[in-house]
Design an enzyme around this catalytic site. Structure first.
Site, PDB file in Angstrom:
ATOM      1  N   TYR A 249       0.792  -1.261  -0.010  1.00  0.00           N
ATOM      2  CA  TYR A 249      -0.048  -0.107   0.022  1.00  0.00           C
ATOM      3  C   TYR A 249       0.816   1.388  -0.104  1.00  0.00           C
ATOM      4  O   TYR A 249       0.321   2.353  -0.226  1.00  0.00           O
ATOM      5  CB  TYR A 249      -1.047   0.010   1.116  1.00  0.00           C
ATOM      6  CG  TYR A 249      -1.993  -0.902   1.130  1.00  0.00           C
ATOM      7  CD1 TYR A 249      -2.916  -1.102   0.061  1.00  0.00           C
ATOM      8  CD2 TYR A 249      -2.065  -2.287   1.892  1.00  0.00           C
ATOM      9  CE1 TYR A 249      -3.732  -1.857   0.089  1.00  0.00           C
ATOM     10  CE2 TYR A 249      -2.851  -2.975   1.895  1.00  0.00           C
ATOM     11  CZ  TYR A 249      -3.875  -3.090   0.873  1.00  0.00           C
ATOM     12  OH  TYR A 249      -4.946  -4.271   0.902  1.00  0.00           O
TER      13      TYR A 249
ATOM     14  N   ASN B 190     -12.927   5.523  -0.800  1.00  0.00           N
ATOM     15  CA  ASN B 190     -12.096   4.180  -0.720  1.00  0.00           C
ATOM     16  C   ASN B 190     -12.984   3.311   0.324  1.00  0.00           C
ATOM     17  O   ASN B 190     -12.391   3.466   1.401  1.00  0.00           O
ATOM     18  CB  ASN B 190     -10.654   4.510  -0.139  1.00  0.00           C
ATOM     19  CG  ASN B 190      -9.814   3.027  -0.712  1.00  0.00           C
ATOM     20  OD1 ASN B 190     -10.464   2.044  -0.552  1.00  0.00           O
ATOM     21  ND2 ASN B 190      -8.563   3.145  -0.865  1.00  0.00           N
TER      22      ASN B 190
ATOM     23  N   ASP C 226     -26.551   0.888  -1.338  1.00  0.00           N
ATOM     24  CA  ASP C 226     -27.892   1.689  -1.373  1.00  0.00           C
ATOM     25  C   ASP C 226     -27.536   3.186  -0.874  1.00  0.00           C
ATOM     26  O   ASP C 226     -28.401   3.880  -1.420  1.00  0.00           O
ATOM     27  CB  ASP C 226     -28.767   0.902  -0.338  1.00  0.00           C
ATOM     28  CG  ASP C 226     -29.311  -0.606  -0.948  1.00  0.00           C
ATOM     29  OD1 ASP C 226     -29.076  -0.653  -2.174  1.00  0.00           O
ATOM     30  OD2 ASP C 226     -29.545  -1.378  -0.246  1.00  0.00           O
TER      31      ASP C 226
ATOM     32  N   HIS D 201      -9.403   2.973  -5.511  1.00  0.00           N
ATOM     33  CA  HIS D 201      -8.451   2.146  -4.683  1.00  0.00           C
ATOM     34  C   HIS D 201      -7.107   2.368  -4.864  1.00  0.00           C
ATOM     35  O   HIS D 201      -6.591   2.435  -6.039  1.00  0.00           O
ATOM     36  CB  HIS D 201      -8.735   0.727  -5.176  1.00  0.00           C
ATOM     37  CG  HIS D 201     -10.191   0.362  -4.999  1.00  0.00           C
ATOM     38  ND1 HIS D 201     -10.745  -0.032  -3.710  1.00  0.00           N
ATOM     39  CD2 HIS D 201     -11.324   0.379  -5.679  1.00  0.00           C
ATOM     40  CE1 HIS D 201     -12.124  -0.551  -3.713  1.00  0.00           C
ATOM     41  NE2 HIS D 201     -12.330  -0.176  -5.185  1.00  0.00           N
TER      42      HIS D 201
ATOM     43  N   THR E 253      -4.531   0.014  -4.513  1.00  0.00           N
ATOM     44  CA  THR E 253      -4.135  -0.921  -5.438  1.00  0.00           C
ATOM     45  C   THR E 253      -4.679  -1.183  -6.581  1.00  0.00           C
ATOM     46  O   THR E 253      -6.039  -0.868  -6.582  1.00  0.00           O
ATOM     47  CB  THR E 253      -3.747  -2.187  -4.588  1.00  0.00           C
ATOM     48  OG1 THR E 253      -5.096  -2.555  -4.066  1.00  0.00           O
ATOM     49  CG2 THR E 253      -2.955  -2.017  -3.369  1.00  0.00           C
TER      50      THR E 253
ATOM     51  N   ARG F 228     -11.523  -9.799  -4.456  1.00  0.00           N
ATOM     52  CA  ARG F 228     -11.609  -8.338  -4.490  1.00  0.00           C
ATOM     53  C   ARG F 228     -12.117  -7.750  -5.810  1.00  0.00           C
ATOM     54  O   ARG F 228     -12.243  -6.362  -5.871  1.00  0.00           O
ATOM     55  CB  ARG F 228     -10.106  -7.695  -4.327  1.00  0.00           C
ATOM     56  CG  ARG F 228      -9.387  -8.188  -3.353  1.00  0.00           C
ATOM     57  CD  ARG F 228      -7.986  -7.559  -2.913  1.00  0.00           C
ATOM     58  NE  ARG F 228      -7.260  -8.214  -1.833  1.00  0.00           N
ATOM     59  CZ  ARG F 228      -7.351  -8.019  -0.495  1.00  0.00           C
ATOM     60  NH1 ARG F 228      -8.339  -6.921  -0.071  1.00  0.00           N
ATOM     61  NH2 ARG F 228      -6.832  -8.699   0.402  1.00  0.00           N
TER      62      ARG F 228
HETATM   63  O1  CA2 Z   1      -6.461  -0.932  -2.864  1.00  0.00           O
HETATM   64  C1  CA2 Z   1      -7.291  -0.533  -2.097  1.00  0.00           C
HETATM   65  O2  CA2 Z   1      -7.224   0.880  -1.602  1.00  0.00           O
HETATM   66  C2  CA2 Z   1      -8.103  -1.204  -1.236  1.00  0.00           C
HETATM   67  O3  CA2 Z   1      -9.313  -0.428  -1.153  1.00  0.00           O
HETATM   68  C3  CA2 Z   1      -7.597  -1.321   0.075  1.00  0.00           C
HETATM   69  C4  CA2 Z   1      -8.309  -2.631   1.138  1.00  0.00           C
HETATM   70  C5  CA2 Z   1      -8.497  -3.718   0.388  1.00  0.00           C
HETATM   71  O4  CA2 Z   1      -9.485  -4.496   1.192  1.00  0.00           O
HETATM   72  C6  CA2 Z   1      -9.233  -3.260  -0.926  1.00  0.00           C
HETATM   73  O5  CA2 Z   1      -9.454  -4.757  -1.733  1.00  0.00           O
HETATM   74  C7  CA2 Z   1      -8.538  -2.482  -1.865  1.00  0.00           C
HETATM   75  C8  CA2 Z   1      -7.712  -2.765   2.199  1.00  0.00           C
HETATM   76  C9  CA2 Z   1      -7.549  -1.441   3.187  1.00  0.00           C
HETATM   77  C10 CA2 Z   1      -6.560  -1.763   4.253  1.00  0.00           C
HETATM   78  O6  CA2 Z   1      -5.435  -1.091   4.134  1.00  0.00           O
HETATM   79  C11 CA2 Z   1      -4.291  -1.324   4.847  1.00  0.00           C
HETATM   80  C12 CA2 Z   1      -3.112  -0.276   4.547  1.00  0.00           C
HETATM   81  C13 CA2 Z   1      -2.031  -0.828   5.346  1.00  0.00           C
HETATM   82  C14 CA2 Z   1      -1.993  -1.900   5.909  1.00  0.00           C
HETATM   83  C15 CA2 Z   1      -2.723  -2.837   5.952  1.00  0.00           C
HETATM   84  C16 CA2 Z   1      -4.143  -2.526   5.437  1.00  0.00           C
END
Ligand code: CA2
EC number: 4.2.1.10
Length: 154
Positions: free
Chosen positions: A25, A76, A89, A102, A104, A113
């Site tokens: 991330y 996000n 909704d 997002h 990623t 995902r």
């Molecule tokens: O890519 C993205 O922004 C996501 O929304 C991030 C989510 C994931 O569940 C989506 O599939 C894609 C996860 C957010 C958690 O963020 C963290 C950041 C640093 C360390 C751990 C989790």
């Protein structure tokens, strides 16, 4: 004139940005992302209300509260992207332009995902461009909410 307000909403675990899993991330913290958004918003003549919650209900309430208050929503939804029909909704009901972000590229990641309910309410989606995706979303939002006559300008 008061600048149009854009809600920038962040879902569960995004408070860990820059603290855990930097290889996935990146190293920017959520505070860094807020500063980036504030900078770009100022340049665009927008105001932002930047928030993060781990709670699905709270996220839904924040979306509802945007009605009559915000000109658009950048979200996000993190882990609620693929699970929350309640969030979908709320995003439909609020009748505002929505841009899903997002960090990623969710389509390159695990199959679970890929299916975003939120996308069904989104005007556009930015994925895979890191935290700069928030800045791009703000620029796109500025265009989306610009008065119609501005569309004819070069
Ligand atoms: O890519 C993205 O922004 C996501 O929304 C991030 C989510 C994931 O569940 C989506 O599939 C894609 C996860 C957010 C958690 O963020 C963290 C950041 C640093 C360390 C751990 C989790």
């Amino acid at each position: 004139m008061t600048p149009p307000l854009i809600a920038v909403l962040n879902g569960p675990n995004l408070n860990l940005l820059g603290i855990r899993e930097p290889a996935k991330y990146g190293t920017a913290t959520l505070d860094d992302v807020e500063s980036l958004c504030a900078e770009v918003a100022e340049e665009l003549g927008l105001a932002i209300d930047f928030r993060q919650t781990n709670g699905e209900g709270e996220l839904i309430t924040w979306v509802q509260e945007c009605r009559g208050r915000a000109a658009g929503i950048i979200i996000n939804p993190a882990g609620y992207t693929t699970t929350s029909i309640g969030l979908l909704d709320a995003l439909i009901a609020v009748e505002l332009p929505v841009i899903e972000v997002h960090i990623t590229n969710i389509h390159r990641r695990e199959e679970f995902r890929h299916n975003s309910y939120v996308s069904k309410a989104a005007t556009g989606v930015v994925a895979g461009l890191g935290v700069q995706g928030y800045a791009l979303a703000l620029r796109a939002m500025a265009q989306l909410i610009a008065p119609a006559e501005a569309e004819d300008l070069p």
